[in-house]
Design an enzyme around this catalytic site. Sequence first.
Site, PDB file in Angstrom:
ATOM      1  N   HIS A  23       0.844  -1.201   0.000  1.00 43.95           N
ATOM      2  CA  HIS A  23       0.000   0.000   0.000  1.00 43.95           C
ATOM      3  C   HIS A  23       0.884   1.259   0.000  1.00 43.95           C
ATOM      4  O   HIS A  23       0.588   2.231  -0.693  1.00 43.95           O
ATOM      5  CB  HIS A  23      -0.895   0.044   1.252  1.00 43.95           C
ATOM      6  CG  HIS A  23      -1.944  -1.023   1.306  1.00 43.95           C
ATOM      7  ND1 HIS A  23      -2.024  -1.938   2.325  1.00 43.95           N
ATOM      8  CD2 HIS A  23      -2.973  -1.323   0.466  1.00 43.95           C
ATOM      9  CE1 HIS A  23      -3.053  -2.745   2.126  1.00 43.95           C
ATOM     10  NE2 HIS A  23      -3.646  -2.407   0.999  1.00 43.95           N
ATOM     11  N   ARG A  96      -2.415  -5.335  -8.603  1.00 39.70           N
ATOM     12  CA  ARG A  96      -1.252  -6.182  -8.381  1.00 39.70           C
ATOM     13  C   ARG A  96      -1.068  -7.203  -9.476  1.00 39.70           C
ATOM     14  O   ARG A  96       0.018  -7.499  -9.898  1.00 39.70           O
ATOM     15  CB  ARG A  96      -1.364  -6.897  -7.024  1.00 39.70           C
ATOM     16  CG  ARG A  96      -1.235  -5.950  -5.841  1.00 39.70           C
ATOM     17  CD  ARG A  96      -1.759  -6.572  -4.590  1.00 39.70           C
ATOM     18  NE  ARG A  96      -3.167  -6.933  -4.775  1.00 39.70           N
ATOM     19  CZ  ARG A  96      -3.848  -7.710  -3.962  1.00 39.70           C
ATOM     20  NH1 ARG A  96      -3.257  -8.243  -2.935  1.00 39.70           N
ATOM     21  NH2 ARG A  96      -5.124  -7.966  -4.195  1.00 39.70           N
ATOM     22  N   SER A 134      -3.013  -8.150   2.789  1.00 41.73           N
ATOM     23  CA  SER A 134      -3.154  -8.002   4.245  1.00 41.73           C
ATOM     24  C   SER A 134      -3.495  -9.343   4.890  1.00 41.73           C
ATOM     25  O   SER A 134      -3.008  -9.643   5.984  1.00 41.73           O
ATOM     26  CB  SER A 134      -4.233  -6.962   4.557  1.00 41.73           C
ATOM     27  OG  SER A 134      -3.881  -5.729   3.991  1.00 41.73           O
TER      28      SER A 134
HETATM   29  N1  COA Z   1      -0.231  -3.982  -1.725  1.00 44.03           N
HETATM   30  C1  COA Z   1      -0.560  -4.995  -0.949  1.00 44.03           C
HETATM   31  N2  COA Z   1      -1.825  -5.456  -0.836  1.00 44.03           N
HETATM   32  C2  COA Z   1      -2.748  -4.824  -1.548  1.00 44.03           C
HETATM   33  C3  COA Z   1      -2.462  -3.750  -2.391  1.00 44.03           C
HETATM   34  C4  COA Z   1      -1.123  -3.336  -2.471  1.00 44.03           C
HETATM   35  N3  COA Z   1      -0.762  -2.345  -3.233  1.00 44.03           N
HETATM   36  N4  COA Z   1      -3.593  -3.337  -2.974  1.00 44.03           N
HETATM   37  C5  COA Z   1      -4.556  -4.134  -2.506  1.00 44.03           C
HETATM   38  N5  COA Z   1      -4.043  -5.029  -1.656  1.00 44.03           N
HETATM   39  C6  COA Z   1      -4.750  -6.110  -0.965  1.00 44.03           C
HETATM   40  C7  COA Z   1      -5.227  -5.697   0.374  1.00 44.03           C
HETATM   41  O1  COA Z   1      -4.263  -5.928   1.365  1.00 44.03           O
HETATM   42  C8  COA Z   1      -6.450  -6.561   0.553  1.00 44.03           C
HETATM   43  O2  COA Z   1      -6.051  -7.814   0.983  1.00 44.03           O
HETATM   44  P1  COA Z   1      -7.068  -8.750   1.797  1.00 44.03           P
HETATM   45  O3  COA Z   1      -8.206  -9.048   0.887  1.00 44.03           O
HETATM   46  O4  COA Z   1      -6.195  -9.890   2.076  1.00 44.03           O
HETATM   47  O5  COA Z   1      -7.485  -7.970   3.006  1.00 44.03           O
HETATM   48  C9  COA Z   1      -6.988  -6.739  -0.866  1.00 44.03           C
HETATM   49  O6  COA Z   1      -5.896  -6.435  -1.701  1.00 44.03           O
HETATM   50  C10 COA Z   1      -8.124  -5.826  -1.153  1.00 44.03           C
HETATM   51  O7  COA Z   1      -7.676  -4.542  -0.889  1.00 44.03           O
HETATM   52  P2  COA Z   1      -8.441  -3.208  -0.590  1.00 44.03           P
HETATM   53  O8  COA Z   1      -7.752  -2.201  -1.430  1.00 44.03           O
HETATM   54  O9  COA Z   1      -8.473  -2.922   0.838  1.00 44.03           O
HETATM   55  O10 COA Z   1      -9.817  -3.451  -1.213  1.00 44.03           O
HETATM   56  P3  COA Z   1     -11.111  -3.983  -0.564  1.00 44.03           P
HETATM   57  O11 COA Z   1     -11.658  -4.864  -1.613  1.00 44.03           O
HETATM   58  O12 COA Z   1     -10.947  -4.523   0.778  1.00 44.03           O
HETATM   59  O13 COA Z   1     -11.922  -2.635  -0.425  1.00 44.03           O
HETATM   60  C11 COA Z   1     -13.091  -0.676  -1.205  1.00 44.03           C
HETATM   61  C12 COA Z   1     -12.222  -1.870  -1.544  1.00 44.03           C
HETATM   62  C13 COA Z   1     -13.078  -0.300   0.229  1.00 44.03           C
HETATM   63  C14 COA Z   1     -12.534   0.484  -2.008  1.00 44.03           C
HETATM   64  C15 COA Z   1     -14.501  -1.021  -1.699  1.00 44.03           C
HETATM   65  O14 COA Z   1     -14.983  -2.183  -1.081  1.00 44.03           O
HETATM   66  C16 COA Z   1     -15.472   0.124  -1.445  1.00 44.03           C
HETATM   67  O15 COA Z   1     -15.471   1.084  -2.180  1.00 44.03           O
HETATM   68  N6  COA Z   1     -16.280   0.020  -0.352  1.00 44.03           N
HETATM   69  C17 COA Z   1     -17.233   1.035   0.035  1.00 44.03           C
HETATM   70  C18 COA Z   1     -18.655   0.658  -0.417  1.00 44.03           C
HETATM   71  C19 COA Z   1     -18.857   0.974  -1.872  1.00 44.03           C
HETATM   72  O16 COA Z   1     -18.675   2.080  -2.328  1.00 44.03           O
HETATM   73  N7  COA Z   1     -19.308  -0.046  -2.622  1.00 44.03           N
HETATM   74  C20 COA Z   1     -19.607   0.096  -4.027  1.00 44.03           C
HETATM   75  C21 COA Z   1     -18.357   0.003  -4.838  1.00 44.03           C
HETATM   76  S1  COA Z   1     -18.677   0.300  -6.543  1.00 44.03           S
END
Ligand code: COA
Length: 168
Positions: A23, A96, A134
């Site tokens: 991140h 990624r 994560s």
């Molecule tokens: N390096 C390391 N890990 C990374 C990374 C990076 N550069 N980029 C992403 N990841 C990993 C994260 O660690 C996470 O791992 P995990 O699944 O093991 O926890 C995974 O990729 C997903 O990462 P994250 O970026 O946190 O995405 P998410 O899918 O958890 O959340 C949101 C994405 C919060 C942006 C999305 O769910 C959201 O917008 N939520 C709000 C509600 C909403 O608007 N919904 C409608 C969307 S259209």
Amino acid sequence: MANKGNTKTALYPGSFDPITKGHIDIIKRALDIFDNLIIAVAANPAKDTLFSSSERVKLIRGALGDDERITVTHFTGLTSTFAQKSGVNAIIRGLRMVSDFEYEFQMALMNRKLVPEADTVFLMPSEQYTYLSSSLVKDISRYQGKIECFVPPNVAEALRKKFKSKKR
Ligand code: COA
């Protein structure tokens, strides 16, 4: 943080449970393009997280130190609503590998429909972080594996404490 004059602000939303070096790599790349960055922890009640939203915010702040270009906060609800309220020019997401693409593509298009003024900008982390997540870091830490090369020192410490207290 609203946009001032010609400055460009981007929003980097995510779960950050917890923030990893992958991140941070994306954050650095975003700051090479944008003047300011809002890092926003999404409080998703459906996702069972290890750290609370405020713990995750604190860990991000601790990992990044003082940088006046960065604001760290958390939000509930839609990313698009938060992006609109914050007046950002773009939403940052890390890509990624190809397997991230389908989900990210769908989310980016939906967000663009909901908030046309903030397009999604995809950034690729350094190759060494493409396999990082994560969940993997949490798994390794749960079984006392070495995590120092994946997370900043404050996060490694917080993970150790969290799993120690869970064992009791
Ligand atoms: N390096 C390391 N890990 C990374 C990374 C990076 N550069 N980029 C992403 N990841 C990993 C994260 O660690 C996470 O791992 P995990 O699944 O093991 O926890 C995974 O990729 C997903 O990462 P994250 O970026 O946190 O995405 P998410 O899918 O958890 O959340 C949101 C994405 C919060 C942006 C999305 O769910 C959201 O917008 N939520 C709000 C509600 C909403 O608007 N919904 C409608 C969307 S259209």
